[in-house]
Design a protein around this motif. Sequence first.
Motif, PDB file in Angstrom:
ATOM      1  N   ASP A  96      33.175 -40.301   4.115  1.00 22.61           N
ATOM      2  CA  ASP A  96      33.339 -39.929   5.521  1.00 22.61           C
ATOM      3  C   ASP A  96      32.143 -40.448   6.323  1.00 22.61           C
ATOM      4  N   ILE A  97      32.358 -41.470   7.126  1.00 20.31           N
ATOM      5  CA  ILE A  97      31.267 -42.093   7.891  1.00 20.31           C
ATOM      6  C   ILE A  97      30.959 -41.237   9.122  1.00 20.31           C
ATOM      7  N   LYS A  98      29.690 -40.965   9.352  1.00 19.28           N
ATOM      8  CA  LYS A  98      29.264 -40.070  10.429  1.00 19.28           C
ATOM      9  C   LYS A  98      28.583 -40.790  11.594  1.00 19.28           C
ATOM     10  N   VAL A  99      28.532 -42.120  11.546  1.00 19.03           N
ATOM     11  CA  VAL A  99      27.918 -42.886  12.642  1.00 19.03           C
ATOM     12  C   VAL A  99      28.924 -43.894  13.176  1.00 19.03           C
ATOM     13  N   ASN A 100      28.639 -44.437  14.350  1.00 20.55           N
ATOM     14  CA  ASN A 100      29.489 -45.438  14.984  1.00 20.55           C
ATOM     15  C   ASN A 100      28.712 -46.738  15.180  1.00 20.55           C
ATOM     16  N   LEU A 101      29.434 -47.832  15.357  1.00 21.30           N
ATOM     17  CA  LEU A 101      28.785 -49.107  15.657  1.00 21.30           C
ATOM     18  C   LEU A 101      27.943 -48.974  16.921  1.00 21.30           C
ATOM     19  N   GLY A 102      26.741 -49.532  16.877  1.00 21.12           N
ATOM     20  CA  GLY A 102      25.849 -49.480  18.022  1.00 21.12           C
ATOM     21  C   GLY A 102      24.993 -48.239  18.088  1.00 21.12           C
ATOM     22  N   GLU A 103      25.250 -47.268  17.230  1.00 23.21           N
ATOM     23  CA  GLU A 103      24.472 -46.027  17.254  1.00 23.21           C
ATOM     24  C   GLU A 103      23.080 -46.256  16.675  1.00 23.21           C
ATOM     25  N   LYS A 104      22.088 -45.629  17.283  1.00 26.52           N
ATOM     26  CA  LYS A 104      20.717 -45.740  16.793  1.00 26.52           C
ATOM     27  C   LYS A 104      20.469 -44.697  15.706  1.00 26.52           C
ATOM     28  N   THR A 105      19.678 -45.082  14.718  1.00 27.96           N
ATOM     29  CA  THR A 105      19.385 -44.195  13.598  1.00 27.96           C
ATOM     30  C   THR A 105      17.883 -43.966  13.455  1.00 27.96           C
ATOM     31  N   LYS A 128      31.246 -55.086  -7.963  1.00 23.96           N
ATOM     32  CA  LYS A 128      32.305 -56.086  -8.138  1.00 23.96           C
ATOM     33  C   LYS A 128      33.675 -55.533  -7.730  1.00 23.96           C
ATOM     34  N   ASP A 129      33.676 -54.694  -6.729  1.00 22.13           N
ATOM     35  CA  ASP A 129      34.916 -54.193  -6.155  1.00 22.13           C
ATOM     36  C   ASP A 129      34.674 -53.840  -4.692  1.00 22.13           C
ATOM     37  N   THR A 130      35.629 -53.185  -4.047  1.00 22.81           N
ATOM     38  CA  THR A 130      35.531 -52.902  -2.621  1.00 22.81           C
ATOM     39  C   THR A 130      34.726 -51.637  -2.361  1.00 22.81           C
ATOM     40  N   ARG A 131      33.811 -51.731  -1.419  1.00 23.75           N
ATOM     41  CA  ARG A 131      32.973 -50.598  -1.000  1.00 23.75           C
ATOM     42  C   ARG A 131      32.905 -50.573   0.524  1.00 23.75           C
ATOM     43  N   LYS A 132      32.523 -49.437   1.051  1.00 21.74           N
ATOM     44  CA  LYS A 132      32.262 -49.316   2.491  1.00 21.74           C
ATOM     45  C   LYS A 132      30.812 -49.725   2.740  1.00 21.74           C
ATOM     46  N   GLN A 133      30.629 -50.708   3.608  1.00 26.73           N
ATOM     47  CA  GLN A 133      29.285 -51.182   3.943  1.00 26.73           C
ATOM     48  C   GLN A 133      28.863 -50.647   5.307  1.00 26.73           C
ATOM     49  N   ILE A 134      27.647 -50.103   5.357  1.00 26.60           N
ATOM     50  CA  ILE A 134      27.010 -49.699   6.615  1.00 26.60           C
ATOM     51  C   ILE A 134      25.703 -50.474   6.713  1.00 26.60           C
ATOM     52  N   SER A 135      25.514 -51.205   7.789  1.00 34.14           N
ATOM     53  CA  SER A 135      24.300 -52.008   7.952  1.00 34.14           C
ATOM     54  C   SER A 135      23.514 -51.539   9.163  1.00 34.14           C
ATOM     55  N   ILE A 136      22.199 -51.433   8.980  1.00 32.32           N
ATOM     56  CA  ILE A 136      21.291 -51.007  10.044  1.00 32.32           C
ATOM     57  C   ILE A 136      20.311 -52.143  10.327  1.00 32.32           C
ATOM     58  N   PHE A 137      20.341 -52.632  11.559  1.00 29.22           N
ATOM     59  CA  PHE A 137      19.430 -53.702  11.976  1.00 29.22           C
ATOM     60  C   PHE A 137      18.150 -53.094  12.523  1.00 29.22           C
ATOM     61  N   VAL A 197      22.216 -38.550   9.690  1.00 29.79           N
ATOM     62  CA  VAL A 197      23.258 -38.512   8.663  1.00 29.79           C
ATOM     63  C   VAL A 197      24.233 -39.655   8.953  1.00 29.79           C
ATOM     64  N   ILE A 198      24.346 -40.600   8.019  1.00 29.07           N
ATOM     65  CA  ILE A 198      25.242 -41.734   8.250  1.00 29.07           C
ATOM     66  C   ILE A 198      26.577 -41.574   7.531  1.00 29.07           C
ATOM     67  N   ALA A 199      26.630 -40.709   6.500  1.00 26.24           N
ATOM     68  CA  ALA A 199      27.885 -40.536   5.771  1.00 26.24           C
ATOM     69  C   ALA A 199      27.839 -39.250   4.950  1.00 26.24           C
ATOM     70  N   GLN A 200      29.041 -38.763   4.607  1.00 23.39           N
ATOM     71  CA  GLN A 200      29.170 -37.612   3.715  1.00 23.39           C
ATOM     72  C   GLN A 200      30.090 -37.986   2.568  1.00 23.39           C
ATOM     73  N   LEU A 201      29.589 -37.833   1.348  1.00 24.80           N
ATOM     74  CA  LEU A 201      30.367 -38.164   0.168  1.00 24.80           C
ATOM     75  C   LEU A 201      31.473 -37.136  -0.050  1.00 24.80           C
ATOM     76  N   ILE A 214      21.718 -40.300   4.007  1.00 27.50           N
ATOM     77  CA  ILE A 214      20.817 -40.289   5.165  1.00 27.50           C
ATOM     78  C   ILE A 214      20.362 -41.714   5.481  1.00 27.50           C
ATOM     79  N   ALA A 215      20.212 -42.019   6.760  1.00 20.72           N
ATOM     80  CA  ALA A 215      19.771 -43.360   7.165  1.00 20.72           C
ATOM     81  C   ALA A 215      18.485 -43.752   6.445  1.00 20.72           C
TER      82      ALA A 215
END
Length: 226
Positions: A199-208, A89-98, A214-218, A69-70
Amino acid sequence: MKIHKEGRKILLFTFLGLLIVNLLIFRFNAPHETFNKIFVAISVILFLLLLQFFRSPFRNLITHEDLVIAPADGKVVVIEDVHEPEFFKDTRKQISIFMSPINVHITRNPVSGIVKYFKYHPGNYFVAWHPKSSTKNERTTVVVTSDAGPDILFRQIAGAMARRIVWYVTEGDEVNQGEEFGFIKFGSRVDIFVPVDTDIKVNLGEKTKGGQTVIAQLKTGGSFFG
């Protein structure tokens, strides 16, 4: 809606300071009535802006063990695979909220679980969307072993205006999804790092909205969406 505890002293001192300055202006600048009225109007606007920054609105929280959740109100500015050097110390999916200055600046736990790692990093104050802000700015790093299994990392990152990050968690704490884990004052960003197959549930530019979007589902655990 109520006022967040992090803002109560600031609001009180600001109110008293503005009140004293306005009283002094009216006392010693009496002939300039137009200027006095303009200064009062500016003081009221300034106080109302500060008041809305520290608001703490009621939220109907969404909770489910396989959802992320955001953690904050704002806008999604990054969704990408990156190398996370501090903990994984490996590759991950990053989601950033400004978070802009007009957003609610409460930060919430994106998942429920146990705090596995916590660290505060003093640092610089690049603007929050600057690529170096994630690793060079003042920030906290929290890793929670989620109830669904995977470790989820999230960071509070100070922006150009923010000079203080507040947190309410430490290693070993049990945290609940949607509950407050901190507050960032005056402009900032939150980064979340999840497994790359998430599974990412948001898009770039989307408001949270913190605690609701919901930003992602494991990939493990039961399905919330069916």
